[in-house]
Motif scaffolding. Structure first.
Motif, PDB file in Angstrom:
ATOM      1  N   ALA A   2       0.840  -1.193   0.000  1.00  0.00           N
ATOM      2  CA  ALA A   2       0.000   0.000   0.000  1.00  0.00           C
ATOM      3  C   ALA A   2       0.877   1.245   0.000  1.00  0.00           C
ATOM      4  O   ALA A   2       1.905   1.297   0.672  1.00  0.00           O
ATOM      5  N   LEU A   3       0.467   2.240  -0.773  1.00  0.00           N
ATOM      6  CA  LEU A   3       1.195   3.499  -0.823  1.00  0.00           C
ATOM      7  C   LEU A   3       0.654   4.460   0.227  1.00  0.00           C
ATOM      8  O   LEU A   3      -0.548   4.483   0.485  1.00  0.00           O
ATOM      9  N   THR A   4       1.535   5.272   0.784  1.00  0.00           N
ATOM     10  CA  THR A   4       1.084   6.355   1.649  1.00  0.00           C
ATOM     11  C   THR A   4       0.504   7.449   0.752  1.00  0.00           C
ATOM     12  O   THR A   4       0.709   7.441  -0.470  1.00  0.00           O
ATOM     13  N   GLU A   5      -0.191   8.402   1.342  1.00  0.00           N
ATOM     14  CA  GLU A   5      -0.765   9.484   0.542  1.00  0.00           C
ATOM     15  C   GLU A   5       0.313  10.285  -0.199  1.00  0.00           C
ATOM     16  O   GLU A   5       0.159  10.538  -1.403  1.00  0.00           O
ATOM     17  N   ALA A   8       1.461   8.210  -3.134  1.00  0.00           N
ATOM     18  CA  ALA A   8       0.435   8.162  -4.173  1.00  0.00           C
ATOM     19  C   ALA A   8       0.384   9.476  -4.959  1.00  0.00           C
ATOM     20  O   ALA A   8       0.238   9.464  -6.189  1.00  0.00           O
ATOM     21  N   THR A  71       0.434   0.403 -11.287  1.00  0.00           N
ATOM     22  CA  THR A  71      -0.050   0.561  -9.905  1.00  0.00           C
ATOM     23  C   THR A  71      -1.078   1.683  -9.818  1.00  0.00           C
ATOM     24  O   THR A  71      -2.094   1.551  -9.135  1.00  0.00           O
ATOM     25  N   ARG A  74      -4.950   1.205 -10.414  1.00  0.00           N
ATOM     26  CA  ARG A  74      -5.823   0.574  -9.418  1.00  0.00           C
ATOM     27  C   ARG A  74      -6.824   1.610  -8.908  1.00  0.00           C
ATOM     28  O   ARG A  74      -6.491   2.783  -8.720  1.00  0.00           O
ATOM     29  N   VAL A  76      -8.098   2.337  -6.129  1.00  0.00           N
ATOM     30  CA  VAL A  76      -7.789   3.038  -4.878  1.00  0.00           C
ATOM     31  C   VAL A  76      -6.860   4.237  -5.091  1.00  0.00           C
ATOM     32  O   VAL A  76      -6.870   5.174  -4.300  1.00  0.00           O
ATOM     33  N   TYR A  77      -6.085   4.255  -6.181  1.00  0.00           N
ATOM     34  CA  TYR A  77      -5.130   5.334  -6.434  1.00  0.00           C
ATOM     35  C   TYR A  77      -5.546   6.273  -7.558  1.00  0.00           C
ATOM     36  O   TYR A  77      -4.883   7.290  -7.775  1.00  0.00           O
TER      37      TYR A  77
END
Length: 85
Positions: A2-5, A8, A71, A74, A76-77
């Protein structure tokens, strides 16, 4: 992973570029609205995970890898791709 904000935001700014274009840290700060420490930290982690890479010239110019662009597709991003502060 998972990426941090901040990660991202930085990867989102890089992934919307033409694959041959790259941005300096200063340009990424302007594009994301993040302070340079956050951008540097995000770039370090993104490069260690193979999502971004830098040029060898100074100042370093950063671009997204193919894996980084995938990535960012996705769901979510997606909100971070092309987002302006």
């Amino acid at each position: 992973m998972a990426l941090t904000e901040p990660e991202a935001k930085v990867l989102g700014a890089l992934s919307m570029l033409d694959p041959l274009r790259a941005l300096t840290c200063r340009q990424l700060c302007r594009a994301t609205g993040l302070p340079d420490t956050s951008v540097h930290r995000a770039l370090l982690r993104l490069s260690k995970t193979g999502l971004a890479m830098s040029s060898l010239r100074s100042p370093a110019r950063w671009r997204s890898t193919d894996r980084g662009r995938v990535t960012m597709t996705r769901a979510v991003y997606r909100e971070y791709v092309g987002a302006q502060p």
